[in-house]
Write an enzyme that holds these catalytic residues in place. Structure first.
Site, mmCIF file in Angstrom:
data_model
loop_
_atom_site.group_PDB
_atom_site.id
_atom_site.type_symbol
_atom_site.label_atom_id
_atom_site.label_comp_id
_atom_site.label_asym_id
_atom_site.label_seq_id
_atom_site.Cartn_x
_atom_site.Cartn_y
_atom_site.Cartn_z
ATOM 1 N N ASP A 10 14.085 -42.059 -51.900
ATOM 2 C CA ASP A 10 14.689 -40.751 -51.823
ATOM 3 C C ASP A 10 13.760 -39.976 -51.722
ATOM 4 O O ASP A 10 12.842 -39.999 -52.614
ATOM 5 C CB ASP A 10 15.627 -40.982 -53.150
ATOM 6 N N ASP B 13 12.973 -35.842 -53.741
ATOM 7 C CA ASP B 13 13.249 -34.703 -54.709
ATOM 8 C C ASP B 13 12.498 -33.117 -54.571
ATOM 9 O O ASP B 13 11.106 -33.939 -54.603
ATOM 10 C CB ASP B 13 13.380 -34.909 -55.952
ATOM 11 N N ASP C 73 9.402 -37.918 -68.051
ATOM 12 C CA ASP C 73 9.190 -39.202 -69.177
ATOM 13 C C ASP C 73 7.775 -38.985 -68.611
ATOM 14 O O ASP C 73 6.811 -39.679 -69.421
ATOM 15 C CB ASP C 73 10.253 -40.150 -68.869
#
Length: 453
Positions: free
Chosen positions: A64, A66, A146
């Site tokens: 993916d 992003d 994170d």
């Protein structure tokens, strides 16, 4: 977590210029580049962000791509007619190119900030973020990520890479480091504990001592996560090709039991056979993924919950006096009913789980035309594969598994012979199991009395 004074200080990134890193635009999907270029042309900042940049720097091909930007979701939607806004907790823009979805997130600010023209974040009494639509700068966005290896940004304006919070250094050291105070960050979103073990297993990164320290104590917080979200997380944990290593790390950090309490309870009784069975199923799944073969969550969940359903079935037979079929159906309903309260397994998968379990008993019945009917069952292959896994740990099932292997490959004549042999063996087993009747004694005849003359 950083103090407010520290949050006010600008987070200075390490910048790699175009000639200092190996990322090429040829490695980035065409659709992601379209989004990046259009945002940049419209005067917005536009970055490829997070795992996509991380994986490219590691020489891996991302699944993916992003995008992060200073444009709000509404501004993104104005730029792209093929865009929809999703999410309440995190407001995101999804730009759709057929089945390919490019996720665009606005730079996030800090939770305590209040802005009259932007949404305000909210937290639960446990410190978990409930809504988080506060927007900020790229520096604040990096602090909100994170792990440091995810605080990486590829700038489409000059093709440089920005690494915040020591992310580039940690990536080089193969170390997983949480940004901010670990306990606070885990309380904000307990799923970060699952992400820690997933990234560690997937990327071969060691979890730093400070990052791993609070995990065992805070693992029970996962019970506060919506079951639907945990289902999606389990797919990422176990169906990404490193399921076995992920499972072992989850057990090590106490993260498995909050997700699968009944399975953990059965294994906690000292029956390690079910633990070995789960490892065997995950190793098989990892191998299929490596060979680019199809895998299904139903088969995985059938393995994860087989221990509880088999245990409960036996308890119903022994204590409830039920026949096996009724005991099994009751156990399956009970185990699945309890599991979906923790991890919401959709009905389309739980139905297949039941089929796989029910086939385990039906596969033992090989007399007459039953084998041919079973071959036509839509879930026969899954049930057969499940039997093969069970046979690897249970020698008593080895002959049954080999019989079904031979039966599938045999021609019609040999199939008839195999079925006849199985029928004779089954009849003999039933005869041996039946209680032997004692021979019937003939009534003794009374002696005839002589007539007196």
């Amino acid at each position: 977590m950083l103090t407010r004074q520290q949050e006010a200080l600008p987070l200075q990134p390490v910048v790699l210029t175009r000639d200092q890193h190996g990322i090429s635009r040829r490695q980035i999907s065409e659709n992601a580049l379209k989004v990046l270029y259009r945002l940049n042309k419209a005067g917005f900042e536009a970055y490829l962000v997070g795992g996509g940049v991380r994986d490219l720097l590691l020489g891996r091909q991302p699944k993916d791509f992003d995008v992060a930007t200073n444009a709000t979701p509404e501004q993104v939607k104005q730029l792209f007619s093929n865009c929809r806004l999703v999410g309440r907790r995190f407001r995101l823009a999804h730009v759709l190119f057929g089945r390919d979805v490019i996720e665009v997130a606005t730079f996030r600010g800090h939770h305590h900030q209040v802005n009259t023209n932007k949404h305000i974040s909210a937290q639960s009494s446990e410190g978990m973020l409930l809504r988080d639509n506060v927007y900020g700068t790229i520096e604040e966005d990096a602090e909100r990520r994170d792990f440091s290896v995810n605080a990486l940004y590829y700038n489409i304006a000059d093709f440089s890479v920005l690494g915040f919070a020591g992310g580039l250094k940690d990536l080089e050291a193969r170390r997983l480091e949480l940004i901010g105070d670990p306990e606070t960050r885990y309380r904000e979103d307990p799923v970060r504990m699952l992400r820690a073990v997933r990234f560690s297993a997937k990327l071969g990164l060691s979890i730093s001592p400070r990052t791993e320290a609070p995990i065992r104590e805070l693992a029970p917080l996962l019970s506060d996560i919506p079951p639907a979200r945990l289902f999606e997380e389990t797919l990422k944990l176990f169906l990404a090709g490193q399921g076995l290593e992920t499972y072992r790390q989850m057990q090590h950090y106490g993260l498995f039991a909050p997700l699968f309490p009944e399975t953990a309870e059965v294994m906690g009784r000292g029956n390690n056979r079910y633990g070995r069975f789960i490892e065997l199923a995950l190793a098989n799944t990892d191998e299929r993924i490596a060979q680019d073969l199809r895998v299904t969550p139903a088969f995985l969940y059938a393995a994860l919950l087989w221990g509880p359903v088999e245990t409960r079935t036996q308890e119903f037979v022994n204590d409830g006096g039920l026949g096996y079929h009724d005991a099994f159906m009751l156990a399956a309903d009970e185990v699945i009913g309890r599991q979906v309260k923790t991890v919401a397994v959709p009905r389309r998968f739980s139905t297949v789980v039941r089929d796989i379990w029910q086939l385990q008993d039906r596969l033992t019945k090989r007399a007459g035309k039953r084998p041919h009917r079973l071959l036509e069952h839509p879930k026969f292959r899954a049930g057969y594969d499940f039997l093969l896994l069970r046979a690897e740990l249970d020698p008593r099932l080895k002959e049954l598994a080999e019989w079904w292997t031979d039966f599938q490959a045999a021609n019609p004549v040999d199939q008839k012979r195999l079925s006849q042999v199985a029928t004779r063996e089954q009849d003999e087993e039933q005869d041996e199991a039946a209680p032997r009747k004692s021979p019937r004694k003939r009534p003794r005849r009374r002696p005839r009395r002589r007539r007196e003359t």
